[in-house]
Design an enzyme around this catalytic site. Structure first.
Site, PDB file in Angstrom:
ATOM      1  N   ASP A  28       0.796  -1.228   0.000  1.00 25.40           N
ATOM      2  CA  ASP A  28       0.000   0.000   0.000  1.00 25.40           C
ATOM      3  C   ASP A  28       0.832   1.284   0.000  1.00 25.40           C
ATOM      4  OD1 ASP A  28      -2.539   1.195  -0.195  1.00 25.40           O
ATOM      5  OD2 ASP A  28      -2.570   1.647   1.935  1.00 25.40           O
ATOM      6  N   LYS A  52       3.154   1.204  -5.301  1.00 22.58           N
ATOM      7  CA  LYS A  52       4.009   0.674  -6.372  1.00 22.58           C
ATOM      8  C   LYS A  52       3.237   0.539  -7.683  1.00 22.58           C
ATOM      9  CE  LYS A  52       5.135  -2.924  -3.886  1.00 22.58           C
ATOM     10  NZ  LYS A  52       4.465  -2.517  -2.638  1.00 22.58           N
ATOM     11  N   THR A  53       2.064  -0.077  -7.639  1.00 26.46           N
ATOM     12  CA  THR A  53       1.279  -0.302  -8.850  1.00 26.46           C
ATOM     13  C   THR A  53       0.785   1.017  -9.437  1.00 26.46           C
ATOM     14  OG1 THR A  53       0.618  -2.470  -8.018  1.00 26.46           O
ATOM     15  CG2 THR A  53      -0.702  -1.549  -9.801  1.00 26.46           C
ATOM     16  N   HIS A  84       3.086  -7.337   0.176  1.00 33.89           N
ATOM     17  CA  HIS A  84       2.610  -8.021   1.374  1.00 33.89           C
ATOM     18  C   HIS A  84       3.615  -9.075   1.813  1.00 33.89           C
ATOM     19  CE1 HIS A  84       0.083 -10.405   4.051  1.00 33.89           C
ATOM     20  NE2 HIS A  84      -0.746  -9.365   4.095  1.00 33.89           N
TER      21      HIS A  84
END
Length: 193
Positions: free
Chosen positions: A10, A13-14, A61
């Site tokens: 969170d 990155k994306t 994660h």
């Protein structure tokens, strides 16, 4: 040049890969529903140097560290993503240790979500990051404050990536071929099954 993202879950990155390339690297329905990266994502873009740069978006994660490791095994440059509001977190440290052990040749730090904090917090984060990177071979890596939502700093990051791409040496074509395989699949009705 192949760029691999790294950093805590969170931290953006994306979203950063999408801001740089226009491609959403999260392709699975479960990734979109949960709002987290589960599998490696891939995107490509010309950063302005006339070459195509590949991006490997890795999950942040802790349960998916094996997937992260598979994604950064052959990268030329790490794009370490740290959120300005959260700062350095456990997977930031874990991903950085992996990149350092893999002897990735260089890194650029993207200080994401910079639109959520003031200049004092950004300056404090830059000092924390410099101290974090000092004992690694990424010491002195540039830190660029960005916002994937507003677009602030994205052009500067793109320029830094293009400059890094110009410094990346071509891979040797001589010698023995080596291909890393991180997964294998058996298809029913084909081959051994």
């Amino acid at each position: 040049m192949i760029v691999g993202t790294a950093g805590h879950i969170d931290h953006g990155k994306t979203a950063l890969v999408k801001a740089l390339t226009g491609t959403d690297a999260d392709r699975l329905a479960e990734e979109k529903a949960r709002g987290i990266t589960i599998e490696l994502g891939f995107a490509y873009a010309d950063l302005g140097g006339g070459k195509v740069t590949g991006f490997v978006d890795v999950p942040g994660h802790e349960r998916f560290v094996h997937t992260m490791l598979a994604g950064v095994g052959g990268i030329d440059l790490a794009l370490l993503v740290i959120a300005a509001d959260d700062g350095i977190m456990p997977q930031t440290l874990e991903h950085l240790a992996i990149l350092d052990l893999l002897d990735v040749s260089g890194a650029i730090v993207a200080l994401t979500k910079s639109d959520l904090v003031g200049p004092e917090r950004i300056a404090a984060r830059e000092q924390e990051i410099a101290a974090l990177l000092a004992p690694t071979h990424f010491a002195g890596a540039p830190v660029i404050a960005v916002s994937s939502l507003s677009g602030a700093g994205i052009a500067e990051l793109r320029d830094a990536l293009a400059a890094a791409e110009a410094r990346v040496a071509a891979r040797a074509r001589a010698g023995r071929f080596r291909m890393a395989v991180d997964r294998s699949f058996v298809l029913g009705g084909a081959g051994l099954s």
